[in-house]
Enzyme design. Structure first.
Site, PDB file in Angstrom:
ATOM      1  CG  ASP A  85      -1.907   1.136   1.252  1.00  0.00           C
ATOM      2  OD1 ASP A  85      -1.991   1.917   0.452  1.00  0.00           O
ATOM      3  OD2 ASP A  85      -2.414   1.187   2.178  1.00  0.00           O
TER       4      ASP A  85
ATOM      5  CG  ASP B 125      -3.861   4.465  -2.944  1.00  0.00           C
ATOM      6  OD1 ASP B 125      -2.938   3.864  -2.572  1.00  0.00           O
ATOM      7  OD2 ASP B 125      -4.760   4.757  -2.228  1.00  0.00           O
TER       8      ASP B 125
END
Ligand SMILES: *[C@@H]1O[C@H](CO)[C@@H](O)[C@H](O)[C@H]1NC(C)=O
Ligand SMILES: *[C@@H]1O[C@H](CO)[C@@H](O)[C@H](O)[C@H]1NC(C)=O
Ligand SMILES: *[C@@H]1O[C@H](CO)[C@@H](O)[C@H](O)[C@H]1NC(C)=O
Ligand SMILES: *[C@@H]1O[C@H](CO)[C@@H](O)[C@H](O)[C@H]1NC(C)=O
Length: 442
Positions: free
Chosen positions: A127, A317
């Site tokens: 992440d 992201d």
């Protein structure tokens, strides 16, 4: 689970109650100058040496010396290799396998992290939108040892460990305590090395869907506490990854690399490059978008959407599946894209949050206009058509965008990034990208 679209909201950090000021950025650059002393000629020894009576005895002596010599050499090589593993030569890089989480029912990509001594393996979500690396406290070691391992002086009260409470926008959360841990990683040369003093959260509580089927999260966010910053700086400042198609089998492996990627030779020749914004949207990786074009036509989107100083901005992201556009951009992009697929019957799906889905029977991909994100500095990102007209399974496709409120950031999610190689240069503050099949290990 295959063929089914899994959508998760972006992992946006809401709270980090206590920030432990561990010195994660303190690298251990051990000297790499161990020199191996090869055993030299036996001439001197031979001068005082009892002359072997027969040729075969002399041979036996020589072989004996050779064996000892080999033993010592082996021993020193082993020692040297161990030293080299700790003090990694600058050319080396860390390579961690990267797989789509679709088979596990998650919309992100996963890798394995080996934490502790002896190490335990954890399956974690990769992440870029989080700076906290945390794993489930599933073992006694983690529960008992790690939770008491803190330097209490830096904690709020002498009796309180450095606790955290991390929340995500989709309602997921994790709670636990921080530790400085050792992480064992594989190098591009096939060897292993240990990263010491990596700040890892030992979570005793996970809530929400984000952490189902995984043991935690590898925080690649842009702060000094993150694993990415720690690992990348140890190997020269870069990290890179290639995301296979999000619906790929869990066995389809590419790599996330910290250091110089092997992919730099070859395909990266045609890489595009844009500035990486590391200051304005911490802990996220910002990019300066100038506009979006669809089928060679520049869409009319107010500039404030892309402007951080006016409440806009764009991030890349890996923890978001879909791409989020703030309202003014969303409406414009959806209107233009919808027109191009309007000949296919629209389908309403309760199970996916996307606004526009259609029956893709007889779908002709050439009817999809080229979607291009134009960066301020002229670089253009041209995602593959199936990264924005995405499969929802059962002969249905959907436009892969979600609306976000303005003021707010737009998010280039992982589906949009798939089948591209991305290289983040944290020192040079640049982002390189190039289309890639992410095969052959990349
Ligand atoms: C060389 O090392 C092996 C095992 O490491 C040992 O069994 C052997 O005795 C050693 N030989 C000599 C000559 O030292
Ligand atoms: C992945 O590969 C293993 C061994 O090669 C195989 O047993 C397994 O079925 C594969 N998994 C999937 C989801 O295809
Ligand atoms: C880091 O990435 C940039 C951009 O892709 C590249 O120009 C640079 O050579 C890389 N540096 C290292 C040390 O690999
Ligand atoms: C899509 O359309 C075809 C006929 O064109 C139909 O057979 C099929 O059931 C439709 N699929 C869905 C999911 O509506």
């Amino acid at each position: 689970m295959k063929g089914k679209l899994i959508v998760l909201l972006p992992l946006i950090v809401l709270v980090a109650i206590v920030e432990a000021r561990h010195h994660v950025d303190e690298m251990q650059h051990d000297s790499n100058s161990f020199s191996l002393e090869l055993i030299h000629s036996h001439a001197n020894q031979f001068s005082n040496y009892r002359r072997p009576r027969a040729q075969h005895e002399r041979l036996k002596d020589l072989i004996h010396h050779d064996i000892i010599r080999h033993n010592i050499t082996s021993h020193r090589l082993r020692t040297r290799r161990r030293a080299a593993e700790e003090a990694v030569p600058p050319a080396a890089s860390i390579e961690m396998p990267l797989n789509a989480g679709s088979d596990l029912g998650i919309g992100q990509y996963i890798t394995t992290l080996r934490v502790g001594t002896p190490s335990q393996t954890f399956r974690v979500i990769v992440d870029t939108g989080s700076d906290l690396t945390s794993v489930r406290c599933r073992s006694e070691r983690c529960k008992v040892e790690l939770m008491t391992l803190f330097s209490l002086t830096i904690c709020p009260t002498p009796l309180t460990p450095c606790a955290y409470d991390y929340g995500y926008a989709d309602g997921s959360a994790t709670r636990g305590v921080f530790a400085d841990e050792t992480v064992t990683v594989g190098l591009s040369n096939g060897r292993k090395t240990r990263l010491r003093n990596v700040l890892i959260g030992c979570s005793d509580s996970y809530q929400g869907i984000t952490f189902d089927n995984v043991d935690g999260l590898l925080g690649l966010g842009n702060t000094k506490h993150s694993f990415a910053t720690h690992a990348a700086h140890k190997f020269g400042g870069n990290f890179s990854y290639c995301l296979v198609d999000h619906l790929s089998n869990i066995n389809a492996t590419s790599y996330i690399t910290f250091g110089t990627s092997r992919n730099r030779v070859g395909p990266l020749g045609n890489a595009r490059r844009t500035t990486l914004e590391l200051q304005s949207l911490v802990p996220f990786y910002g990019v300066n978008v100038r506009g979006i074009s669809l089928g060679d036509k520049m869409l009319e989107i107010p500039m404030k959407v892309w402007d951080v100083t006016q409440g806009g901005g764009t991030i890349l992201d890996s923890g978001s599946s879909l791409t989020y556009l703030t309202d003014p951009a969303y409406q414009t992009v959806m209107e233009a894209l919808t027109m191009s697929v309007s000949k296919y019957p629209r389908v309403k799906l309760d199970t996916v949050p996307m606004d526009y889905c259609f029956n893709s029977t007889g779908f002709d991909e050439t009817s999809v206009p080229k979607f291009i994100i134009h960066f301020e500095d002229g670089a253009r990102f041209e995602p593959h058509w199936d990264s924005y007209v995405i499969t929802a399974g059962g002969g249905i496709r959907c436009l892969g965008f979600l609306p976000a409120r303005f003021p707010g950031v737009s998010v280039i999610g992982n589906i949009m990034q798939q089948n591209y190689f991305w290289e983040y240069d944290l020192i040079g503050k640049s982002l390189s990208f190039v289309p890639s099949a992410c095969s052959c290990g990349y």
